[in-house]
Design a protein around this motif. Structure first.
Motif: not given
Length: 201
Positions: A191, A195-196
């Motif tokens: 994750l 996310i980045e």
């Protein structure tokens, strides 16, 4: 910036001049400050998930993305929760309405709304982000009323638009790519990097 318009903090001013405004913002948006809202965000998200799960389906943009970040933003700025729908509609008109007169009227509306908020926070500061910005020190002088109003308007309009749209686009991408979505479900350690990358995309 249109001809004759004054350049606004955050959105119109380039480096290095913008750094004095950025530093002021970073004081209330650094990792330590953001962590204060982590528990609140988790509670809101759990409540939203528990509300929508029994239904078996939802309109993510309306039922999740239009609520989670906006509840947080309104709390962060200490604005009345009941103002959020009108503010969202005005932000949408400013950023996306095809009629220039409608966009101009929306900008005037938000100008007046924010002007009153800034005036009140300069007279009676609180612990919220707007109070911090409008009473801030730029190093060589204090923030002016006009600068405080411009920074606050940027936060309100951008905060009401950018995050909910970003969340919606990310959810749409994951819905269109079930293999990648499933890999995140099966291995939550992926994750942080995901996310980045989704934010970058």
């Amino acid at each position: 910036v249109s001809a004759g318009a004054k350049r606004q903090p955050f959105s119109d001013i380039d480096a290095p001049d913008n750094m004095k405004y950025r530093r002021l913002l970073q004081q209330v948006m650094g990792p330590r400050a953001v962590l204060k809202f982590e528990d609140q965000a988790r509670e809101i998200m759990i409540e939203l998930a528990e509300t929508t799960e029994p239904l078996g389906a939802c309109d993510f943009a309306v039922d999740i993305a239009q609520k989670l970040p906006i509840f947080i933003l309104m709390s962060w700025l200490d604005l009345p929760a009941e103002d959020r729908f009108e503010l969202m509609e005005v932000a949408d008109r400013i950023l996306g309405h095809p009629d220039p007169d409608t966009r101009k009227a929306a900008k005037l509306w938000i100008h007046d709304y924010v002007d009153g908020v800034v005036r009140q926070r300069r007279e009676t500061p609180g612990e919220d982000m707007i109070s911090h910005l409008v009473n801030g020190d730029l190093g060589d002088r204090e923030v002016t009323h006009e600068e405080g109003r411009a920074m606050s308007a940027n936060l309100i309009v951008g905060g009401l638009d950018t995050v909910r749209n970003m969340m919606s686009f990310i959810a749409y991408y994951l819905a269109q790519n079930p293999v990648q979505r499933r890999s995140l479900v099966n291995d939550p350690s992926l994750l942080p990097n995901a996310i980045e990358e989704l934010l970058r995309w």
